[in-house]
Enzyme design. Structure first.
Site, PDB file in Angstrom:
ATOM      1  N   ASP A 278       0.844  -1.196   0.000  1.00 33.11           N
ATOM      2  CA  ASP A 278       0.000   0.000   0.000  1.00 33.11           C
ATOM      3  C   ASP A 278       0.881   1.248   0.000  1.00 33.11           C
ATOM      4  OD1 ASP A 278      -1.938   1.890   0.287  1.00 33.11           O
ATOM      5  OD2 ASP A 278      -2.735   1.139   2.191  1.00 33.11           O
TER       6      ASP A 278
ATOM      7  N   GLU B   3      -1.467  -1.160  -4.050  1.00 32.12           N
ATOM      8  CA  GLU B   3      -2.607  -0.327  -3.654  1.00 32.12           C
ATOM      9  C   GLU B   3      -2.267   1.163  -3.717  1.00 32.12           C
ATOM     10  OE1 GLU B   3      -4.622  -1.824  -0.214  1.00 32.12           O
ATOM     11  OE2 GLU B   3      -5.129   0.163   0.541  1.00 32.12           O
TER      12      GLU B   3
ATOM     13  N   GLU C 187     -10.187   3.932  -2.209  1.00 25.95           N
ATOM     14  CA  GLU C 187     -10.618   4.328  -0.863  1.00 25.95           C
ATOM     15  C   GLU C 187     -10.848   5.830  -0.753  1.00 25.95           C
ATOM     16  OE1 GLU C 187      -7.103   4.628   2.152  1.00 25.95           O
ATOM     17  OE2 GLU C 187      -6.671   2.960   0.849  1.00 25.95           O
TER      18      GLU C 187
ATOM     19  N   HIS D 113     -12.352  -1.532   1.478  1.00 24.64           N
ATOM     20  CA  HIS D 113     -11.404  -0.846   2.352  1.00 24.64           C
ATOM     21  C   HIS D 113     -12.042  -0.755   3.738  1.00 24.64           C
ATOM     22  CE1 HIS D 113      -9.637   2.822   4.234  1.00 24.64           C
ATOM     23  NE2 HIS D 113      -8.536   2.315   3.728  1.00 24.64           N
TER      24      HIS D 113
END
Ligand code: CA
Length: 388
Positions: free
Chosen positions: A200, A226, A252, A302
């Site tokens: 991420d 991500e 997200e 998320h």
């Protein structure tokens, strides 16, 4: 039944140690719960995404802007209320804090509707596809230490998440492309050759740096990459998706069906990560899932925040249809923060105990029983940590 009040509870405590991701370090954990009260007794609980002072600003939107539009209405009129609020706020923010604030209210209305109907949320939104949900553990947050010692910390933490029973592990990056590749290698070493892990970036890269890191992820077999670039950079997403083998995940920071439409139309994502506490609540989440499936993009929610958000996501993931179908479909996963979080562990009268469930079942969590979200927040706990 009529809504009599809408109350925001902003909770906060000091973390035992500082944590970080590519955008900032933080020392406090915040949660923003929304409580919708009715004249006949039942209350609904929701949660708004947004840490720190954002939670305080969202509280003002919930209580000063949305509350007057909602008091006196029938709590089961979720779509009617959603559209009235959205239409009234459209000129003042189609993304961001107004929609985060609306999300918490909408989730609370779904909780109330479940209590009124005597149905758990997963049944209310269409039915329970799966009894239990695979859980992945995220941790491996940034610390203020040199890259070599951080890499060794990440390696140990990755091993610990795997040993705790989670089905996959997710790490942060954000030191810069070259050091980040070393962190990723440490995590791969920590989990071994076959275990699934995700990376991420919290949108810290340019496309060029994301390609550099992404090629390393391709060679190390990461499961997804991500938020590699800024959420506004749809061309960047599209380019990475075309040039890398690793699945590109994100979303997200996107809001409502109208924001998400551009991500899907642009073929920007391999995996969609809608945040129900931000994008517009359960009402809007269902539309984003429909749009994702229209474009054949699988959804892995998320998840951030307190036990209220975790419970809502357990229900939504339980009800998420497989895409595509088959005897052995790729299952969605619950995102679970393995770092210190009292609002997840101690908020409820009966805690969800996700970590305990994961340890006992080798990676799975069940759906809270009972109508609505199936949870009862502990009012004493809320009073203890409420800052506003
Ligand atoms: Ca993320």
């Amino acid at each position: 039944m009529k809504i009599t009040d809408v109350v925001s509870h902003v909770l906060q405590y000091d973390l035992p140690h500082e944590l970080g991701y590519s955008q900032q370090f933080y020392t406090r954990r915040t949660a923003h719960l929304v409580e919708v009260q009715t004249d006949e007794g039942p209350v609904g609980w929701g949660e708004c995404f947004g840490p720190g002072n954002v939670a305080l600003a969202n509280k003002a939107i919930v209580e000063k802007v949305i509350r007057p539009m909602v008091v006196g209405r029938d709590p089961v009129d979720r779509e009617v209320i959603w559209h009235d609020v959205y239409n009234a706020l459209r000129d003042h923010g189609q993304k961001g804090m107004p929609i985060q604030a609306l999300s918490g209210v909408d989730i609370a209305l779904w909780d109330l509707t479940g209590k009124i109907a005597g149905l758990p949320l997963c049944k209310l939104v269409g039915g329970q596809v799966r009894e239990r949900i695979p859980v992945y553990g995220y941790g491996m947050m940034l610390r203020r230490e040199d890259p070599a010692s951080l890499a060794s910390r990440f390696k140990n933490e990755a091993t610990a998440i795997k040993d705790a029973g989670f089905v996959a592990a997710k790490m942060k990056v954000g030191l810069g492309a070259r050091d980040d590749v070393r962190l990723v290698q440490a995590v791969r070493d920590g989990v071994g050759d076959v275990f699934r892990f995700m990376v991420d970036a919290n949108h810290c890269y340019t496309v060029a740096d994301a390609l550099y890191v992404g090629r390393a992820l391709d060679s190390m077999g990461a499961y997804w990459f991500e938020e590699p670039v800024a959420p506004e950079d749809l061309d960047g997403y599209r380019e990475l998706r075309a040039k890398l083998d690793t699945s590109i995940a994100g979303g997200e920071a996107e809001f409502t069906r109208w924001g998400w439409r551009r991500l899907f139309d642009g073929r920007c994502l391999d995996i969609a990560q809608p945040e129900v506490c931000a994008l517009g609540g359960v009402s809007e989440y269902l539309k984003v899932v429909a749009a994702a499936h229209t474009h054949f993009v699988p959804v892995v929610n998320h998840v951030w925040g307190s036990a209220v958000a975790v419970a809502a996501n357990l229900h939504l993931l339980a009800a998420l249809p497989p895409l595509p179908g088959g005897l052995h479909p790729t299952e969605p996963m619950l995102e679970f923060d393995t770092t210190h979080n009292l609002f997840r562990d101690e908020l409820l009268e009966e805690p969800l105990d996700i970590a305990g469930q994961v340890a006992r079942t080798d990676g799975y969590a069940g759906v809270p029983a009972g109508p609505g979200l199936g949870i009862v927040p502990d009012r004493g706990f809320i009073a203890r940590y409420r800052i506003e």
